[in-house]
Design an enzyme around this catalytic site. Sequence first.
Site, PDB file in Angstrom:
ATOM      1  N   TYR A 207     -10.027  26.586  -0.973  1.00 22.81           N
ATOM      2  CA  TYR A 207     -10.295  25.172  -0.682  1.00 22.81           C
ATOM      3  C   TYR A 207     -11.680  25.028  -0.039  1.00 22.81           C
ATOM      4  CZ  TYR A 207      -9.599  20.443   1.271  1.00 22.81           C
ATOM      5  OH  TYR A 207      -9.736  19.110   1.596  1.00 22.81           O
TER       6      TYR A 207
HETATM    7  N1  LIG Z   1      -6.245  14.660   4.455  1.00 18.53           N
HETATM    8  C1  LIG Z   1      -7.150  15.414   5.056  1.00 18.53           C
HETATM    9  O1  LIG Z   1      -6.925  15.941   6.164  1.00 18.53           O
HETATM   10  C2  LIG Z   1      -8.482  15.661   4.383  1.00 18.53           C
HETATM   11  C3  LIG Z   1      -9.507  16.234   5.158  1.00 18.53           C
HETATM   12  C4  LIG Z   1     -10.727  16.476   4.560  1.00 18.53           C
HETATM   13  C5  LIG Z   1     -10.935  16.157   3.233  1.00 18.53           C
HETATM   14  N2  LIG Z   1      -9.945  15.611   2.506  1.00 18.53           N
HETATM   15  C6  LIG Z   1     -10.207  15.304   1.100  1.00 18.53           C
HETATM   16  O2  LIG Z   1     -10.110  13.911   0.900  1.00 18.53           O
HETATM   17  C7  LIG Z   1      -9.602  13.632  -0.392  1.00 18.53           C
HETATM   18  C8  LIG Z   1      -8.388  12.730  -0.296  1.00 18.53           C
HETATM   19  O3  LIG Z   1      -7.442  13.356   0.527  1.00 18.53           O
HETATM   20  P1  LIG Z   1      -6.075  12.645   0.935  1.00 18.53           P
HETATM   21  O4  LIG Z   1      -5.621  13.332   2.158  1.00 18.53           O
HETATM   22  O5  LIG Z   1      -6.243  11.195   0.913  1.00 18.53           O
HETATM   23  O6  LIG Z   1      -5.155  13.135  -0.273  1.00 18.53           O
HETATM   24  P2  LIG Z   1      -3.695  12.584  -0.732  1.00 18.53           P
HETATM   25  O7  LIG Z   1      -2.919  13.786  -1.113  1.00 18.53           O
HETATM   26  O8  LIG Z   1      -3.127  11.663   0.266  1.00 18.53           O
HETATM   27  O9  LIG Z   1      -4.054  11.754  -2.028  1.00 18.53           O
HETATM   28  C9  LIG Z   1      -4.675  12.372  -3.123  1.00 18.53           C
HETATM   29  C10 LIG Z   1      -4.482  11.519  -4.351  1.00 18.53           C
HETATM   30  O10 LIG Z   1      -5.122  12.218  -5.422  1.00 18.53           O
HETATM   31  C11 LIG Z   1      -4.269  12.177  -6.557  1.00 18.53           C
HETATM   32  N3  LIG Z   1      -4.502  13.309  -7.449  1.00 18.53           N
HETATM   33  C12 LIG Z   1      -4.158  14.610  -7.219  1.00 18.53           C
HETATM   34  N4  LIG Z   1      -4.441  15.338  -8.311  1.00 18.53           N
HETATM   35  C13 LIG Z   1      -4.975  14.501  -9.220  1.00 18.53           C
HETATM   36  C14 LIG Z   1      -5.433  14.663 -10.544  1.00 18.53           C
HETATM   37  N5  LIG Z   1      -5.387  15.853 -11.154  1.00 18.53           N
HETATM   38  N6  LIG Z   1      -5.925  13.588 -11.215  1.00 18.53           N
HETATM   39  C15 LIG Z   1      -5.961  12.369 -10.605  1.00 18.53           C
HETATM   40  N7  LIG Z   1      -5.506  12.151  -9.360  1.00 18.53           N
HETATM   41  C16 LIG Z   1      -5.024  13.203  -8.673  1.00 18.53           C
HETATM   42  C17 LIG Z   1      -2.858  12.219  -5.976  1.00 18.53           C
HETATM   43  O11 LIG Z   1      -1.893  11.729  -6.896  1.00 18.53           O
HETATM   44  C18 LIG Z   1      -3.016  11.352  -4.724  1.00 18.53           C
HETATM   45  O12 LIG Z   1      -2.749  10.007  -5.019  1.00 18.53           O
HETATM   46  C19 LIG Z   1      -9.336  14.973  -1.037  1.00 18.53           C
HETATM   47  O13 LIG Z   1     -10.443  15.345  -1.826  1.00 18.53           O
HETATM   48  C20 LIG Z   1      -9.215  15.918   0.143  1.00 18.53           C
HETATM   49  O14 LIG Z   1      -9.548  17.242  -0.192  1.00 18.53           O
HETATM   50  C21 LIG Z   1      -8.719  15.349   3.054  1.00 18.53           C
END
Ligand SMILES: NC(=O)c1ccc[n+]([C@@H]2O[C@H](COP(=O)([O-])OP(=O)(O)OC[C@H]3O[C@@H](n4cnc5c(N)ncnc54)[C@H](O)[C@@H]3O)[C@@H](O)[C@H]2O)c1
Length: 320
Positions: A207
Amino acid sequence: MAKTNQSGTAGSAGNNNDIYNIVLLIVDIVVLVAKFWIAIVEEVFKAFTTRPQSNVAGQFVLITGAGHGMGKEMALQYGALGAKVICWDVNEQTNSQTVKEVKQAGGTAFGYVCNVVKREDIVELAAKVRKEHGFISVVVNNAGIMPCHPLLEHTEQETRLMYDINVLAHFWIIQAFLPDMVERNEGSIVALSSCAGLFGLPNLVPYCGTKFAVRGYMAALAEELRLKNPQTNVKLTTIFPYMIDTGLCKNPRFRFPNLFKLIPPQEAAASIIEAQREGLEEAAIPRRFVAIEKIGRLIPRKAMRLVNDFLDTGVDSDKH
Ligand SMILES: NC(=O)c1ccc[n+]([C@@H]2O[C@H](COP(=O)([O-])OP(=O)(O)OC[C@H]3O[C@@H](n4cnc5c(N)ncnc54)[C@H](O)[C@@H]3O)[C@@H](O)[C@H]2O)c1
């Protein structure tokens, strides 16, 4: 005798040329030093002033992963700002729910099912979206996954999937929407990296690789755009969120929960939108994390590791 004269003339022309080149070099250096300090003063000044935010009302904003978490919250907040939101997600049900909620709040939204793993689907859907809606002003590469366990427990399939979603999909989406932005010399591309794109974290080896990749390709793309057009108005914004309370991060670990706690997705979405509208190149959530990373790099690793061990903050494996 004539020969001596000729070589004498050639010699003095050569000397003149050398002097001319040295003068040019000195002028270049003086201009560089002056511009260098002006740029530093400008940036320090900007750091202490409120930046104007671009207006997104009436503009199309495309968000991947809009069905849940920060993607959903961004869709709702962009909708509330009057933007027309284009929601992409692999999950039809949650994506439709986001579209419904944006509309219920008085906004405009369009939902499309898209598995960003499939390049052909992205290319086809991007063409359809551009045909139906025209110019897309803001593209947010947000969809991402985060399997969390030691490297030796990661399967080939989940590792490849993570790179497909977290990195490669960004390229296919940028290749689809950037040409219009370059042609009109306007628009924004936002990419979700992570604090895992600033610091190496245990249980998140692949990741971290994907999120450092996001940081790297966005920095490189910014240089490509700048060299092609020094006056470019196409903005690139890389976001480095700390742990956000969306459920993606299954087992967060904090020694000092008052200092480092899960951030609500609403707050994170507002922070991302603010960074995009201000045209920031890099923005952490909270903002201070980018500065902490820069300072951390100046400190010897051994000393930084002592601080990290003391803070004892991270993510535990999702398998135990
Ligand atoms: N949550 C955290 O702590 C955090 C921290 C740093 C970065 N991020 C990054 O922020 C972004 C959003 O994170 P989040 O926590 O809101 O995630 P989440 O899991 O709440 O939501 C992710 C969304 O992406 C969709 N998704 C997954 N695979 C997919 C695919 N193949 N095609 C289309 N859609 C797809 C899922 O259905 C979901 O609706 C991500 O890139 C994550 O890596 C998250």
